[in-house]
Design an enzyme around this catalytic site. Structure first.
Site, PDB file in Angstrom:
ATOM      1  N   HIS A 123       0.831  -1.205   0.000  1.00  0.00           N
ATOM      2  CA  HIS A 123       0.000   0.000   0.000  1.00  0.00           C
ATOM      3  C   HIS A 123       0.867   1.256   0.000  1.00  0.00           C
ATOM      4  CE1 HIS A 123      -2.589   3.142   1.920  1.00  0.00           C
ATOM      5  NE2 HIS A 123      -3.452   2.640   1.053  1.00  0.00           N
ATOM      6  N   ASP A 182      -5.540  14.707  -6.724  1.00  0.00           N
ATOM      7  CA  ASP A 182      -5.363  13.342  -6.218  1.00  0.00           C
ATOM      8  C   ASP A 182      -6.750  12.759  -5.958  1.00  0.00           C
ATOM      9  OD1 ASP A 182      -4.725  11.002  -4.931  1.00  0.00           O
ATOM     10  OD2 ASP A 182      -3.436  11.922  -3.417  1.00  0.00           O
ATOM     11  N   LYS A 232     -18.021   5.302 -14.917  1.00  0.00           N
ATOM     12  CA  LYS A 232     -16.802   6.084 -15.142  1.00  0.00           C
ATOM     13  C   LYS A 232     -15.716   5.679 -14.151  1.00  0.00           C
ATOM     14  CE  LYS A 232     -19.285  10.083 -16.981  1.00  0.00           C
ATOM     15  NZ  LYS A 232     -19.598  11.535 -16.811  1.00  0.00           N
ATOM     16  N   GLY A 310      -5.446  20.779  -4.596  1.00  0.00           N
ATOM     17  CA  GLY A 310      -4.419  20.683  -3.560  1.00  0.00           C
ATOM     18  C   GLY A 310      -4.393  21.841  -2.591  1.00  0.00           C
TER      19      GLY A 310
END
Length: 351
Positions: A123, A182, A232, A310
Site C-alpha cells: 500500500h 489526487d 466512469k 491541492g
C-alpha cells in the site's frame, strides 16, 4: 457504532517519530520506517486522515503475514530508454514508490520524460505525496497505484476492481505550492471508511455495500466500495490496472478473480520535463497564470472561495502544523496498544 468522536492532538514531529518507531519495531528497516511515517503524517497534515497513521496497525500486520518485507531489496527488471520496470520484492509501499518516483525524475532529466513501473510492492498511501515530489523537481507528475479487488465493478455484484487512485501535479514556480490533483476511483477511499469506523461515525449510503451487496451506513459492515460516478469510476480503475499492473508484468485483478492470488500492489510514476518541449515561456509560469485565472473566478452562490487542486490540503497542513494533528480516539487507542505491545514509548498526547 460507539459514538466516540473525541480526538487527541499531537504535533507532527512527535507523531512521525512514534509511527516510525512502531514500524521499525514491527520489522521495517529504519529507512523504510522513516519514509513510511513521513508519508503517513504528510497525509494527516493535509487532512487526509484516511491515509494517515491509522494505517500503522495494518502495515505491522502485513509484515507479520509476510505480505510486506521490511528489508526488501527492489531491483531493476528491465530498462529501455525512458522506461524502467522495477521488481519491488514486496517493499513497503512508501519506499517502493519513492524509488520509482526518483527513477522517473532521473529518466526525465535525461530523456525529457521518465516512466517507472514498480510491481510487487505494498500500500503506497496518499499518492499525491509522490506527485508533489515530481512537481518540486520542476516537472509535471502523473502517479497511479493498483491493488486487489476492493470495489464493485459497475453493474456487477461484489468486488471486481480496485479503488486505484491517480494523482497529477504541476509546478507553479517561484516557491509557490504546486497544483496537486489526487483522487480515488471509488466514491470514497477505503481509508475514509476505516477513519469513520475509528471515529464511531456512520457513513453515507453511497460509499459501500455489505456482504449481501446492499448499501450500508455502518462502516464496520462495508464489504466492497462503490465506484465514483458509476461506470466512469469502475472503467477508469480497470484501465489503471492495464497501465500499472499489466504493463508492469504483475496482473492483480485477473489473478485475484480467477486464481484467488494476492500479488501485492503495483505503482507507476511518470515525470514530464517541460524544457524538453522547447517552449519560449517556462511552463511553471503558464501554470501559475492559469491558477491565478481560475482563482479569480467569481464564487458561486453560497461558496466563499474558489479553491485550486491541492489548495485545501496546503491550508490544512499550515493549520495542523501550528495547532497539532487531531487523531480519532479509536486510532489513538490502537496506536497506544501497539506501542505497549512492542515496548515503544507512547507520546503523552495520545494517552
Amino acid at each position: 457504532m460507539n459514538g466516540d468522536s473525541e480526538k487527541k492532538l499531537i504535533g507532527s514531529s512527535a507523531l512521525a517519530d512514534f509511527a516510525a518507531a512502531l514500524l521499525e519495531s514491527g520489522g521495517f528497516g529504519k529507512e523504510y520506517a522513516t519514509q513510511s511515517a513521513e508519508l503517513l503524517v504528510w497525509a494527516n497534515l493535509r487532512g487526509a486522515d484516511s491515509h494517515g497513521v491509522l494505517r500503522v496497525p495494518r502495515y505491522l500486520e502485513m509484515v507479520e503475514l509476510g505480505i510486506v518485507k521490511g528489508h526488501a531489496e527492489p531491483k531493476v527488471k528491465h530498462e529501455f530508454g525512458a522506461i524502467c520496470r522495477l521488481d519491488g520484492d514486496f517493499v513497503p509501499g512508501a519506499a517502493g514508490m519513492s524509488i520509482a518516483t526518483k527513477k522517473a525524475v532521473d529518466l526525465a532529466v535525461k530523456f525529457g520524460i521518465g516512466l517507472c513501473e514498480i510491481s510487487r510492492t505494498s500500500h503506497s498511501g496518499a499518492i499525491g505525496y509522490f506527485a508533489e515530489k515530481i512537481a518540486q523537481a520542476g516537472m509535471i507528475g502523473i502517479v497511479m497505484s493498483a491493488s486487489k479487488p476492493l470495489m464493485v465493478y459497475h453493474g456487477a455484484r461484489g468486488e471486481g476492481v480496485s479503488t486505484n487512485p491517480v494523482a497529477i501535479s504541476a509546478p507553479t514556480g517561484d516557491g509557490r505550492n504546486p497544483l496537486i490533483f489526487d483522487m480515488s476511483t471509488a466514491a470514497v477511499a477505503l481509508g475514509k471508511v476505516m477513519a469513520a469506523k475509528d471515529a464511531g461515525h456512520p457513513i453515507p449510503q453511497d460509499w459501500g455495500v455489505d456482504a449481501e451487496g446492499v448499501p450500508t451506513t455502518d462502516p464496520a459492515k462495508v464489504k466492497a466500495l462503490l465506484p465514483m460516478a458509476g461506470p466512469k469510476g469502475s472503467g477508469l480503475s480497470l484501465m489503471i490496472e492495464v497501465l500499472v499492473s499489466l504493463l508492469g508484468g504483475n496482473p492483480l485483478i485477473s489473478a485475484a478473480l480467477s486464481d484467488k492470488k494476492d500479488n501485492g500492489f503495483n505503482g507507476l510514476a511518470i515525470a514530464v520535463n517541460p524544457p524538453a518541449f522547447g517552449l519560449s515561456n517556462p511552463v511553471a509560469h503558464d501554470v501559475a497564470n492559469l491558477a491565478q485565472a481560475i482563482k479569480a473566478l467569481p464564487p458561486a452562490a453560497g461558496v466563499e472561495e474558489v479553491f485550486l487542486p491541492g489548495e485545501r490540503g496546503y491550508l490544512m497542513a499550515k493549520k495542523r502544523s501550528a495547532e497539532g494533528i487531531p487523531i480519532a480516539m479509536g486510532t489513538a487507542r490502537r496506536l497506544c496498544e501497539e506501542g505497549i505491545k512492542r515496548g515503544v514509548p507512547v507520546p503523552s498526547e495520545l494517552t
